[in-house]
Design a protein around this motif. Structure first.
Motif, PDB file in Angstrom:
ATOM      1  N   THR A 274      11.287  -5.641  -1.187  1.00  0.00           N
ATOM      2  CA  THR A 274      10.606  -5.670  -2.672  1.00  0.00           C
ATOM      3  C   THR A 274      10.089  -7.027  -2.599  1.00  0.00           C
ATOM      4  OG1 THR A 274      12.751  -4.466  -3.515  1.00  0.00           O
ATOM      5  CG2 THR A 274      11.690  -6.175  -5.085  1.00  0.00           C
ATOM      6  N   GLY A 275      10.692  -8.071  -2.197  1.00  0.00           N
ATOM      7  CA  GLY A 275       9.985  -9.464  -2.068  1.00  0.00           C
ATOM      8  C   GLY A 275       8.690  -9.414  -1.341  1.00  0.00           C
ATOM      9  N   ALA A 276       8.500  -8.529  -0.257  1.00  0.00           N
ATOM     10  CA  ALA A 276       7.037  -8.418   0.373  1.00  0.00           C
ATOM     11  C   ALA A 276       6.151  -7.694  -0.578  1.00  0.00           C
ATOM     12  CB  ALA A 276       7.495  -7.462   1.810  1.00  0.00           C
ATOM     13  N   ILE A 277       6.622  -6.482  -1.239  1.00  0.00           N
ATOM     14  CA  ILE A 277       5.696  -6.050  -2.105  1.00  0.00           C
ATOM     15  C   ILE A 277       5.292  -6.929  -3.300  1.00  0.00           C
ATOM     16  CG2 ILE A 277       5.413  -4.180  -3.929  1.00  0.00           C
ATOM     17  CD1 ILE A 277       7.464  -2.410  -2.134  1.00  0.00           C
ATOM     18  N   LEU A 278       6.290  -7.478  -3.986  1.00  0.00           N
ATOM     19  CA  LEU A 278       5.766  -8.639  -4.715  1.00  0.00           C
ATOM     20  C   LEU A 278       4.857  -9.498  -4.353  1.00  0.00           C
ATOM     21  CD1 LEU A 278       9.057  -8.726  -6.730  1.00  0.00           C
ATOM     22  CD2 LEU A 278       7.312  -7.250  -7.318  1.00  0.00           C
ATOM     23  N   GLU A 279       5.073 -10.043  -3.014  1.00  0.00           N
ATOM     24  CA  GLU A 279       4.221 -10.977  -2.573  1.00  0.00           C
ATOM     25  C   GLU A 279       2.821 -10.486  -2.325  1.00  0.00           C
ATOM     26  OE1 GLU A 279       3.916 -15.057  -1.536  1.00  0.00           O
ATOM     27  OE2 GLU A 279       5.971 -14.083  -1.878  1.00  0.00           O
ATOM     28  N   ASN A 280       2.574  -9.326  -1.998  1.00  0.00           N
ATOM     29  CA  ASN A 280       1.085  -8.811  -1.455  1.00  0.00           C
ATOM     30  C   ASN A 280       0.906  -7.704  -2.598  1.00  0.00           C
ATOM     31  OD1 ASN A 280       1.140  -9.821   1.523  1.00  0.00           O
ATOM     32  ND2 ASN A 280       3.241  -8.978   1.281  1.00  0.00           N
ATOM     33  N   TRP A 281       1.395  -7.675  -3.733  1.00  0.00           N
ATOM     34  CA  TRP A 281       1.018  -6.579  -4.744  1.00  0.00           C
ATOM     35  C   TRP A 281      -0.403  -7.008  -5.288  1.00  0.00           C
ATOM     36  CZ3 TRP A 281       2.423  -1.692  -5.575  1.00  0.00           C
ATOM     37  CH2 TRP A 281       1.748  -1.248  -6.692  1.00  0.00           C
TER      38      TRP A 281
ATOM     39  N   ILE B 297       1.029  -1.076   0.010  1.00  0.00           N
ATOM     40  CA  ILE B 297      -0.084   0.102  -0.200  1.00  0.00           C
ATOM     41  C   ILE B 297       0.713   1.186   0.122  1.00  0.00           C
ATOM     42  CG2 ILE B 297      -1.704   1.308   1.335  1.00  0.00           C
ATOM     43  CD1 ILE B 297      -2.918  -1.486   2.285  1.00  0.00           C
ATOM     44  N   CYS B 298       1.871   1.205   0.685  1.00  0.00           N
ATOM     45  CA  CYS B 298       3.030   2.439   0.937  1.00  0.00           C
ATOM     46  C   CYS B 298       3.530   2.704  -0.479  1.00  0.00           C
ATOM     47  CB  CYS B 298       3.856   2.196   1.959  1.00  0.00           C
ATOM     48  SG  CYS B 298       5.127   3.538   2.211  1.00  0.00           S
ATOM     49  N   TYR B 299       3.786   1.740  -1.077  1.00  0.00           N
ATOM     50  CA  TYR B 299       4.624   1.513  -2.264  1.00  0.00           C
ATOM     51  C   TYR B 299       3.678   2.083  -3.409  1.00  0.00           C
ATOM     52  CZ  TYR B 299       7.555   0.479  -6.234  1.00  0.00           C
ATOM     53  OH  TYR B 299       8.359   0.706  -7.637  1.00  0.00           O
ATOM     54  N   GLY B 300       2.458   1.707  -3.482  1.00  0.00           N
ATOM     55  CA  GLY B 300       1.598   1.980  -4.289  1.00  0.00           C
ATOM     56  C   GLY B 300       1.046   3.642  -4.299  1.00  0.00           C
ATOM     57  N   LYS B 301       0.998   3.929  -3.047  1.00  0.00           N
ATOM     58  CA  LYS B 301       0.885   5.462  -2.900  1.00  0.00           C
ATOM     59  C   LYS B 301       1.802   6.506  -3.250  1.00  0.00           C
ATOM     60  CE  LYS B 301      -0.253   8.731   0.926  1.00  0.00           C
ATOM     61  NZ  LYS B 301       0.725  10.017   0.619  1.00  0.00           N
ATOM     62  N   ALA B 302       3.230   5.762  -2.990  1.00  0.00           N
ATOM     63  CA  ALA B 302       4.309   6.644  -3.475  1.00  0.00           C
ATOM     64  C   ALA B 302       4.211   6.666  -5.290  1.00  0.00           C
ATOM     65  CB  ALA B 302       5.747   5.751  -3.185  1.00  0.00           C
ATOM     66  N   ILE B 303       3.874   5.533  -5.776  1.00  0.00           N
ATOM     67  CA  ILE B 303       3.507   5.822  -7.422  1.00  0.00           C
ATOM     68  C   ILE B 303       2.712   6.786  -7.686  1.00  0.00           C
ATOM     69  CG2 ILE B 303       2.757   4.721  -9.366  1.00  0.00           C
ATOM     70  CD1 ILE B 303       4.015   2.052  -8.121  1.00  0.00           C
ATOM     71  N   ARG B 304       1.394   6.742  -7.036  1.00  0.00           N
ATOM     72  CA  ARG B 304       0.623   7.819  -7.285  1.00  0.00           C
ATOM     73  C   ARG B 304       0.902   9.104  -6.893  1.00  0.00           C
ATOM     74  NH1 ARG B 304      -2.304   3.586  -4.848  1.00  0.00           N
ATOM     75  NH2 ARG B 304      -2.283   4.491  -3.053  1.00  0.00           N
ATOM     76  N   ASP B 305       1.650   9.409  -5.801  1.00  0.00           N
ATOM     77  CA  ASP B 305       2.193  10.759  -5.452  1.00  0.00           C
ATOM     78  C   ASP B 305       3.156  11.168  -6.386  1.00  0.00           C
ATOM     79  OD1 ASP B 305       0.270  10.586  -3.424  1.00  0.00           O
ATOM     80  OD2 ASP B 305       1.896  10.294  -1.934  1.00  0.00           O
ATOM     81  N   SER B 306       3.913  10.329  -6.941  1.00  0.00           N
ATOM     82  CA  SER B 306       4.897  10.962  -7.795  1.00  0.00           C
ATOM     83  C   SER B 306       4.667  10.945  -9.307  1.00  0.00           C
ATOM     84  CB  SER B 306       6.166   9.717  -8.081  1.00  0.00           C
ATOM     85  OG  SER B 306       6.608   9.630  -6.490  1.00  0.00           O
ATOM     86  N   HIS B 307       3.500  10.587  -9.834  1.00  0.00           N
ATOM     87  CA  HIS B 307       3.101  10.656 -10.980  1.00  0.00           C
ATOM     88  C   HIS B 307       1.769  11.185 -11.312  1.00  0.00           C
ATOM     89  CE1 HIS B 307       6.584   7.851 -11.245  1.00  0.00           C
ATOM     90  NE2 HIS B 307       6.764   8.454 -12.500  1.00  0.00           N
TER      91      HIS B 307
END
Length: 335
Positions: A280-287, A204-214
């Protein structure tokens, strides 16, 4: 990154004059727009054998910088004409009429749209190969680098028209997807560095970073789709061999843990990089793999009488209320 030297462009440091004509300005704008549409950080050009970097900000303004600018205060002190050529190029590229600006922005939007459609097909091709592993040799996927020149040529073609991805190698497909993902500074997720167990929060945190940056929805979609495809491959990777979860989390890292003070023998730096691989592994596991979900059918839109709601009634239309009530009660009685 493509570097261009347009004949005739020069900078006179004594008179502080830039020699550039309208045709050269137009060509540079096109090149910079193409670079932006391909999600590249900047477009490189050379003037007087010195390299400059041009990029487009969120407002569509072109910014030009020397490669060494902002790196060292010492370089500023000993370069008396620091920044003047950059500013002159920037002013020439941004000096446009409103029709020119509108046309430029429309071209950028169209390039982004076409590129995003092609990128979606590229990801679908790699997913298809991973699903049918028995038909493809996937050894080294994401770990073996693709051909840089071939990948850049493909990415340039993706913004103009359809591309046949079926003829591309696995490594080139994976290489373009790796280049399209977003790298996040690992210091931005310090609260996750001390956790023993990682769950959906990091995704969720990584997805928010994508939305905030683009802010651009096409670019944001490409970033999200790149991670979705990597996560798809991660979930179907063998536990051993070159095409494995370990290899993907190592070679398709989503966090930048490098700094100028790091060294190969610095234990703290090594631990930080290892932690980045774990994140990275945790993000890919739960993406959330939204690209694979079937489309949800829209709910049928009921009339105001059927869903029990009535629009505001004007005084002159008060007589219609009785008719609407009779219709509702009649429908309910027939069920």
């Amino acid at each position: 990154m493509i570097v261009t030297q347009l004949s005739g462009i020069s900078w006179n440091a004594q008179t502080r004059q830039l020699a550039i004509d309208n045709a050269q300005v137009a060509e540079l704008r096109r090149n910079i727009a193409q670079s932006s549409a391909q999600n590249q950080a900047f477009f490189s050009l050379t003037v007087n054998e010195k390299e400059y970097r041009a990029s487009v900000d969120g407002d569509g303004k072109i910014q030009v910088r020397r490669n060494w600018e902002g790196v060292s205060l010492l370089s500023r002190l000993f370069k008396p004409f620091y920044g003047h050529c950059s500013q002159a190029i920037e002013a020439a590229l941004n000096k446009v009429s409103k029709p020119e600006h509108d046309a430029f922005m429309q071209e950028r939007r169209e390039c982004n749209r076409i590129y995003a459609e092609n990128f979606s097909q590229l990801c679908a091709e790699l997913r298809h190969r991973v699903e049918r592993q028995e038909d493809w040799d996937l050894s080294g996927l994401f770990r073996v680098p693709g051909n840089k020149a071939r990948m850049e040529a493909t990415m340039r073609g993706m913004e103009r028209g359809a591309v046949d991805f079926s003829e591309m190698s696995n490594d080139d497909l994976a290489g373009i997807i790796k280049r399209s993902k977003m790298m996040v500074d690992i210091s931005q997720v310090k609260n996750f560095l001390v956790k023993d167990k990682l769950g959906k929060e990091i995704s969720i945190c990584y997805g928010k970073a994508i939305r905030d940056s683009h802010e651009n929805k096409e670019q944001r979609r490409c970033k999200e789709l790149a991670v979705s495809t990597i996560a798809f491959c991660y979930s179907r990777a063998a536990e051993t061999g070159e095409f494995s979860k370990y290899a993907i989390s190592l070679s398709a890292a989503l966090f930048d843990s490098k700094s100028s003070n790091d060294s190969k023998h610095d234990e703290d730096a090594l631990l930080l990089r290892a932690r980045g691989q774990e994140l990275t592994g945790a993000i890919l596991e739960n993406w959330p793999d939204s690209a694979n979900r079937p489309p949800v059918a829209p709910k049928p839109k009921l009339s105001t009488a059927e869903n029990g709601a009535f629009p505001p009634v004007k005084g002159a239309e008060f007589g219609n209320v009785i008719a609407q009530l009779e219709s509702v009660f009649a429908n309910r009685g027939s069920v």
